[in-house]
Design an enzyme around this catalytic site. Structure first.
Site, PDB file in Angstrom:
ATOM      1  N   LYS A  81       0.838  -1.205   0.000  1.00 36.90           N
ATOM      2  CA  LYS A  81       0.000   0.000   0.000  1.00 36.90           C
ATOM      3  C   LYS A  81       0.870   1.252   0.000  1.00 36.90           C
ATOM      4  CE  LYS A  81      -3.741  -2.458   2.287  1.00 36.90           C
ATOM      5  NZ  LYS A  81      -4.323  -2.898   3.561  1.00 36.90           N
TER       6      LYS A  81
ATOM      7  N   GLN B 148      -5.099  -1.876   9.584  1.00 38.98           N
ATOM      8  CA  GLN B 148      -4.826  -3.189   8.990  1.00 38.98           C
ATOM      9  C   GLN B 148      -5.352  -4.301   9.894  1.00 38.98           C
ATOM     10  OE1 GLN B 148      -3.364  -3.758   5.881  1.00 38.98           O
ATOM     11  NE2 GLN B 148      -4.040  -5.841   6.279  1.00 38.98           N
TER      12      GLN B 148
ATOM     13  N   ASP C   7     -11.606   2.154   3.689  1.00 39.57           N
ATOM     14  CA  ASP C   7     -11.732   0.699   3.602  1.00 39.57           C
ATOM     15  C   ASP C   7     -13.188   0.278   3.436  1.00 39.57           C
ATOM     16  OD1 ASP C   7      -9.815  -1.209   3.322  1.00 39.57           O
ATOM     17  OD2 ASP C   7      -9.588  -1.664   5.446  1.00 39.57           O
TER      18      ASP C   7
END
Length: 291
Positions: free
Chosen positions: A53, A97, A120
């Site tokens: 990322k 994460q 997200d």
């Protein structure tokens, strides 16, 4: 006839090329898209994902901030960090994460992120908007699958789409996005007794269960479109999906490979959501100026 390959690398690169132009325009307006990624603990796979990322952010010109914590971090400390990022004007997107250590309630953490920075797509408000078909940030992997189907010109209206898997991250939102394109959607999962009977009816089959080569050619009908979301290791420690690619490719009309299919799209759509968040900020600034 062997199936046509749906190349996630090529489609993802096409989307990233467009993102580069949008980022350049934002820069001209004095806005630099910013993404904050929080990593808790030392999960090896998570470290790889986060590194990818960051690399993509650098390639596109997106400001990236990585915040790392030891695995013994408390939930309160993590939420406090998120609240500071919520208030930071340099940050357009916040990603925590997953998975998180056992002492941290994942739902509490995801709910602490401002919906406007939830790139997200997991905040309950954004999930609710997605269910209603409203404009919002979509979960990155299902969003990426929809883009693969769109770019490959796969017709979904009136088709029977079967989703194997019911996770909050992929399976559940995947079915809803397919439904919004007028597909007839069936979910199957570990408790489904007649799995093969249902998958053989699928015009479009999306597999997201995390079991290496679970779906073989006898599970699909001729001409089905097969999307493999899985990422596993086979008996030789090579990357493979949930679909037995070599056998299924002889029956499917379209199929995604592993690696190089859905994987590149997940990060690409994260970047898409981050840029979209920055564009939303620009629109808000212009509205304020015109009042």
């Amino acid at each position: 006839m062997p199936s046509a390959l749906i190349n996630g690398k090529e489609i993802g690169q096409s989307i990233r090329n467009d993102l580069t132009k949008r980022i350049e325009y934002l820069n001209e307006q004095g806005i630099s898209p910013g993404l904050a990624v929080i990593l808790v603990g030392d999960n090896a796979a998570s470290k790889v994902y986060v590194s990818n990322k960051q690399k993509t952010c650098e390639e596109l010109g997106i400001y990236s901030q990585l915040i790392t914590f030891d695995a013994n971090l408390s939930e309160h400390e993590l939420i406090t960090t998120i609240e500071s990022l919520n208030a930071d004007p340099a940050i357009d997107g916040i990603l925590v994460q997953l998975p998180l250590p056992k002492q941290i309630d994942e739902s509490n953490v995801l709910s602490a992120i401002l919906p406007s920075k939830d790139v997200d797509g997991f905040h309950p408000i954004n999930i609710g908007k997605m269910m209603l078909g409203q404009d919002t940030f979509l979960p990155c992997t299902p969003y990426g699958v929809m883009k693969l189907l769109e770019y490959s010109e796969v017709e979904l209206s009136g088709k029977h789409a079967v989703v194997i898997g019911r996770s909050h991250i992929v399976g559940k939102p995947m079915g809803q996005l397919l439904l919004q394109k007028d597909a007839t959607v069936t979910y199957v999962h570990s408790k489904t007794p007649n799995l093969k009977e249902i998958t053989l009816q699928a015009d479009v089959l999306v597999v997201a269960v995390g079991k290496a080569k679970l779906i073989t050619s006898d599970y699909i009908k001729d001409g089905a479109v097969v999307i493999d979301v899985g990422m596993n290791r086979d008996e030789n420690n090579r990357l493979c999906g949930d679909v037995d690619f070599e056998s299924v490719k002889e029956k499917a009309s379209y199929i995604t490979p592993v690696p190089g299919g859905v994987g590149p799209m997940t990060i690409t759509m994260l970047m898409e959501n981050t840029v979209q968040s920055a564009e939303n900020e620009l629109r808000q600034d212009k509205r304020s100026e015109n009042r």
